[in-house]
Scaffold this motif. Structure first.
Motif, PDB file in Angstrom:
ATOM      1  N   SER A 129      47.888 -65.231 109.647  1.00 21.00           N
ATOM      2  CA  SER A 129      47.141 -66.798 109.677  1.00 21.00           C
ATOM      3  C   SER A 129      46.493 -66.835 110.883  1.00 21.00           C
ATOM      4  O   SER A 129      46.384 -66.155 111.772  1.00 21.00           O
ATOM      5  N   LEU A 130      46.313 -68.164 111.265  1.00 21.85           N
ATOM      6  CA  LEU A 130      45.687 -68.616 112.409  1.00 21.85           C
ATOM      7  C   LEU A 130      46.332 -68.146 113.631  1.00 21.85           C
ATOM      8  O   LEU A 130      46.140 -67.284 114.636  1.00 21.85           O
ATOM      9  N   ARG A 142      39.666 -63.657 112.190  1.00 25.42           N
ATOM     10  CA  ARG A 142      39.876 -62.079 111.592  1.00 25.42           C
ATOM     11  C   ARG A 142      38.672 -61.122 111.712  1.00 25.42           C
ATOM     12  O   ARG A 142      39.052 -60.090 112.056  1.00 25.42           O
ATOM     13  N   TRP A 174      39.497 -74.930 108.394  1.00 30.22           N
ATOM     14  CA  TRP A 174      40.643 -73.706 108.549  1.00 30.22           C
ATOM     15  C   TRP A 174      39.791 -72.314 108.185  1.00 30.22           C
ATOM     16  O   TRP A 174      39.841 -71.399 108.885  1.00 30.22           O
ATOM     17  N   PRO A 187      39.267 -65.092 102.726  1.00 30.86           N
ATOM     18  CA  PRO A 187      39.673 -66.304 103.192  1.00 30.86           C
ATOM     19  C   PRO A 187      40.358 -67.418 102.285  1.00 30.86           C
ATOM     20  O   PRO A 187      40.015 -67.304 101.156  1.00 30.86           O
ATOM     21  N   HIS A 192      39.779 -69.321 110.645  1.00 33.42           N
ATOM     22  CA  HIS A 192      40.181 -67.993 110.205  1.00 33.42           C
ATOM     23  C   HIS A 192      39.053 -66.747 110.268  1.00 33.42           C
ATOM     24  O   HIS A 192      39.580 -65.653 110.612  1.00 33.42           O
TER      25      HIS A 192
END
Length: 365
Positions: free
Chosen positions: A15-16, A92, A84, A42, A88
């Motif tokens: 995740s982040l 990514r 978010w 996502p 993300h």
């Protein structure tokens, strides 16, 4: 286990926080394996204040590219990475393009451990991934935290739920688009509303919202979202009872028109997730060759608005200390580096959570 002239790291969680930790380490030539239990698609999420300016520090101006930046350029403006999913996606893409990072999806870590010379994470299929260090970035229900803090491994339920949704402009009838974030206090409820992707042209804009609700704790326990004092999972849109949809729709009348419409639009299509709030004040961030970052290290209410920034700082400080350790090339350098990371980060992590707890205690009663 040293695989190159630099260290090798295993990051649990993509995740982040996990991606930021991986990118921070990779900047120093460290080989990183990221183990993420979900697929590459996502997921949803809420807003991230200041995400673009913060991420600029990690990925640089050239890293702020992709669909969001392209759309903004066509409209003569810079992108606003507030959701978010946008943040993300950027991380990514940057990780996938970095030759030092190996992203492994569908890898559910069930155990972590270490010996004198290496640390490891074992996935559900029995595979063992080793490195000079393991970084736990696996969220508030962290498996890695059970190694670092076995005496207190679980985050505690804060006593309320946050309903989250994002409404699309075509499904709204809004006369005046909100110019920025709004906060509304209705006693037993609190609403945060925030425009998302502000660079999008009229007709394609979105409104995100987070509704803090302290009256549904019985529902959370009845559905297994909360077990005792531990948050187990969120209440997914498909699992929202019809009676709850109706109740929230009626209660949305307390909010101003634009935000009322945004809430009701999400409820109509079941685009709402209920996230029980958990909190964790850490006593330690490190044990031997294993370290924690992000929500695995410290879990705070979203009301602080600082979780993302602190997770990014975790990643930067960790990478800085590990890079110095690799340069020293001593057998005890990695554990010493992680202790330095803890010395620099623990106070900040505790302050973040404790500041949010003051709100939680006041709000949840």
């Amino acid at each position: 286990m040293r695989t190159t002239d630099h260290a090798a790291a295993v990051v649990v969680g993509g995740s982040l926080a996990g991606l930021m930790a991986a990118l921070g380490l990779a900047k120093f030539g460290i080989a990183v394996t990221v183990l993420e239990r979900s697929g590459p698609q996502p997921r949803g999420g809420a807003a991230l204040g200041g995400a673009e300016s913060n991420l600029h520090r990690l990925v640089g101006p050239d890293g702020l590219a992709g669909p969001e930046a392209t759309a903004a350029a066509l409209n003569g403006s810079r992108p606003h990475l507030q959701s978010w999913a946008q943040a993300h996606g950027l991380l990514r893409r940057a990780a996938a393009a970095d030759p030092h990072i190996d992203l492994v999806h569908g890898a559910r870590v069930v155990e972590a451990g270490q010996d004198e010379t290496s640390a490891w994470a074992r996935t559900a299929d029995g595979a063992i991934h080793r490195g000079d260090l393991v970084v736990g970035a696996d969220g508030h229900r962290s498996v890695v935290r059970r190694v670092v803090a076995p005496e207190r491994p679980d985050a505690a339920f804060a006593g309320y739920v946050i309903w989250l949704g994002i409404a699309e402009e075509p499904e709204l009838d809004v006369e005046a688009w909100p110019p920025g974030m709004d906060i509304f206090d209705a006693g037993a409820d609190c609403l945060l509303g925030y425009p998302l992707a502000e660079s999008a042209p009229p007709g394609r804009r979105r409104l995100g919202w987070a509704w803090f609700d302290r009256r549904r704790n019985d529902l959370l326990r009845a559905t297994g979202c909360v077990d005792g004092d531990v948050v187990q999972h969120s209440l997914r849109p498909a699992d929202l009872p019809a009676s709850l949809i109706a109740e929230l729709d009626a209660e949305a009348a307390q909010w101003p028109a634009a935000w009322r419409d945004a809430v009701r639009a999400c409820l109509r299509r079941r685009g709402v997730t209920g996230t029980p709030v958990a909190e964790y004040v850490p006593d330690r961030l490190v044990r031997g060759r294993i370290a924690l970052v992000g929500d695995a290290a410290h879990v705070s209410t979203p009301m602080t608005g600082r979780g993302f920034g602190v997770a990014l700082t975790d990643a930067e400080v960790l990478a800085d200390e590990v890079a110095k350790a690799v340069a020293e090339a001593r057998d005890d350098a990695i554990p010493a580096a992680l202790r330095s990371y803890q010395d620099r980060s623990l106070g900040r992590a505790r302050e973040l959570v404790e500041s949010g707890q003051r709100f939680s205690r006041s709000f949840a009663g």
